[in-house]
Design an enzyme around this catalytic site. Structure first.
Site, mmCIF file in Angstrom:
data_model
loop_
_atom_site.group_PDB
_atom_site.id
_atom_site.type_symbol
_atom_site.label_atom_id
_atom_site.label_comp_id
_atom_site.label_asym_id
_atom_site.label_seq_id
_atom_site.Cartn_x
_atom_site.Cartn_y
_atom_site.Cartn_z
ATOM 1 N N SER A 66 3.759 1.788 8.285
ATOM 2 C CA SER A 66 2.593 1.071 9.039
ATOM 3 C C SER A 66 3.253 -0.197 10.078
ATOM 4 C CB SER A 66 1.103 0.378 8.047
ATOM 5 O OG SER A 66 1.202 1.075 7.696
HETATM 6 N N1 SAH Z 1 2.286 1.559 3.268
HETATM 7 C C1 SAH Z 1 3.229 2.301 3.531
HETATM 8 C C2 SAH Z 1 2.095 2.837 4.210
HETATM 9 C C3 SAH Z 1 2.109 4.590 4.247
HETATM 10 S S1 SAH Z 1 0.942 5.657 4.668
HETATM 11 C C4 SAH Z 1 4.067 1.303 4.015
HETATM 12 O O1 SAH Z 1 4.278 0.745 3.496
HETATM 13 O O2 SAH Z 1 5.171 2.761 4.163
HETATM 14 C C5 SAH Z 1 -0.288 6.128 3.691
HETATM 15 C C6 SAH Z 1 0.188 6.729 2.702
HETATM 16 O O3 SAH Z 1 -1.005 7.103 2.332
HETATM 17 C C7 SAH Z 1 0.712 8.293 2.775
HETATM 18 O O4 SAH Z 1 1.990 8.151 2.470
HETATM 19 C C8 SAH Z 1 0.122 8.971 1.969
HETATM 20 O O5 SAH Z 1 0.798 10.080 1.058
HETATM 21 C C9 SAH Z 1 -0.834 8.130 1.203
HETATM 22 N N2 SAH Z 1 -1.984 8.642 0.533
HETATM 23 C C10 SAH Z 1 -2.571 9.133 0.787
HETATM 24 N N3 SAH Z 1 -3.379 9.740 0.562
HETATM 25 C C11 SAH Z 1 -3.155 9.081 -0.872
HETATM 26 C C12 SAH Z 1 -3.665 9.557 -2.120
HETATM 27 N N4 SAH Z 1 -5.348 10.021 -2.216
HETATM 28 N N5 SAH Z 1 -3.538 9.105 -3.759
HETATM 29 C C13 SAH Z 1 -2.358 7.903 -3.081
HETATM 30 N N6 SAH Z 1 -1.967 7.690 -1.783
HETATM 31 C C14 SAH Z 1 -1.965 8.847 -0.739
#
Ligand code: SAH
Length: 372
Positions: A66
């Site tokens: 993000s």
């Molecule tokens: N907080 C992260 C941002 C990640 S983007 C950072 O700082 O880098 C959102 C993430 O959510 C992605 O990696 C995606 O694979 C994950 N995601 C989507 N659906 C999900 C679910 N049901 N359970 C766990 N992770 C999930």
């Protein structure tokens, strides 16, 4: 500290001042956490130099880390004071988990892609965050073994607020989650559990997240391709590739090749002609050609340039009022001389005068300055 780490630290502090504090994040715990976590460690190789830019960035499996401001804003909206038990859904790179771990007592984070979960786990360990546990699984179900949580943060956008996550909140706890009816845009919502069966909701911000995919999220396989769901985020495709797709090629500087471009311009009334570099002859000549075509074939009557007003007015008198003889033509002696005072531009000006001299006044093309 070496000079290089000095520079990185400085960039990080500047990011906190300019992108986060300046946009209204005030919580000192959040600002301090953002000053401490090295975002470059969470990026894909080769992207480190962009670590402190104001943007999300691609990570593996078509997901994103993000934008720093969003991480700070969401963390602040969890209202942490220190020592809490926090659940994060969507570990991704692990960056936000590290920020949370700077403040909270224990952080539990769930990621649906095993490679991302592994990568994040390793980074967090290497950086010494021993209060974070990473689980590979479907986070829409929460992590019941460790519930209840004082705060839950969801880093992916779902169609609605997951019931399991509500249940796993402690009374008084906050859940911050992006929700939206499509995968293109969501509203960041804060749910506060005010009593065992009572919740208060407030909308905080319009956001764009990758989809939350799982039992209480979007169905597996129903994700929109990245390019469709996040039009304003940095593209995943390499820049040269994007330019090649969008560009209208000119085979030579002088001959042909204009039809495709004119068709795309259609009946637009304003056409913006940029240049990749100022002062490059080839760009100026091509721009002049496009300008002539727009005047001749599409009836354009205004050429406006980022140029000094009085200077531009002189040129307008020359091309439209047909004043001044060519030998006393002086313009662009003030600013910026090299940008307009060159042969390529002079040729266009003379062409415009020639064009206008065969037309009555209202059909002539004028030249206007838009600057200074
Ligand atoms: N907080 C992260 C941002 C990640 S983007 C950072 O700082 O880098 C959102 C993430 O959510 C992605 O990696 C995606 O694979 C994950 N995601 C989507 N659906 C999900 C679910 N049901 N359970 C766990 N992770 C999930």
């Amino acid at each position: 500290m070496t000079q290089a780490t000095d520079r990185v630290t400085e960039a990080r502090h500047r990011m906190v001042d300019e992108q986060i504090a300046a946009r209204g994040v005030r919580d000192p715990l959040v600002l301090e956490a953002m000053r401490r976590v090295p975002r470059e460690v969470f990026l894909r190789e080769g992207l480190e130099e962009f670590a402190y830019q104001d943007t999300p960035l691609p990570i593996e499996s078509d997901q994103t880390i993000s934008q720093p401001f969003i991480v700070a804003f969401m963390t602040e909206s969890l209202e942490l004071h220190g020592g809490e038990r926090v659940l994060e859904i969507g570990t991704g790179s692990g960056y936000a988990a590290a920020v949370l771990a700077e403040i909270a007592g224990e952080v539990y984070t769930v990621e649906r892609y095993p490679n991302l979960a592994d990568g994040a786990r390793k980074r967090l360990l290497r950086l010494g965050y021993d209060n974070v546990q990473v689980l590979h699984g479907d986070g829409t179900r929460g992590w019941p073994e460790h519930a209840p949580f004082d705060a839950i943060i969801v880093a992916a956008g779902g169609p609605e607020i997951s019931e399991s996550l509500r249940q796993q909140l402690a009374v008084g706890g906050r859940l911050v989650i992006p929700v939206g009816p499509t995968q293109r845009v969501q509203t960041l919502v804060r749910v506060r559990k005010v009593a065992e069966d009572r919740f208060e909701e407030e909308e905080l911000l319009e956001v764009r997240f990758v989809p939350l995919v799982g039992a209480e999220g979007w169905a597996e396989g129903a994700e929109l391709p990245a390019r469709q769901r996040r039009p304003q985020e940095p593209a995943r495709r390499a820049l040269p590739d994007l330019v090649a797709t969008a560009a209208e090629p000119f085979e030579t500087l002088e001959g042909g090749g204009m039809a495709g471009l004119l068709e795309r311009i259609g009946d637009a009334r304003v056409v913006l002609l940029g240049e990749a570099t100022h002062g490059t002859s080839e760009f100026y000549r091509t721009r002049a050609r496009i300008t002539r075509e727009l005047i001749e074939r599409k009836g354009f009557t205004i050429v406006a340039a980022e140029a000094d007003w009085p200077d531009a007015a002189r040129i307008d008198h020359y091309v439209r009022d047909l004043e001044h003889a060519a030998p006393d033509w002086v313009a662009f002696t003030r600013f910026p001389t090299w940008m307009w005072r060159n042969h390529e531009f002079r040729e266009l000006v003379d062409w415009m005068r020639e064009w206008n001299s065969n037309r009555d006044r209202e059909h002539r093309a004028g030249f206007y300055g838009l600057d200074l």
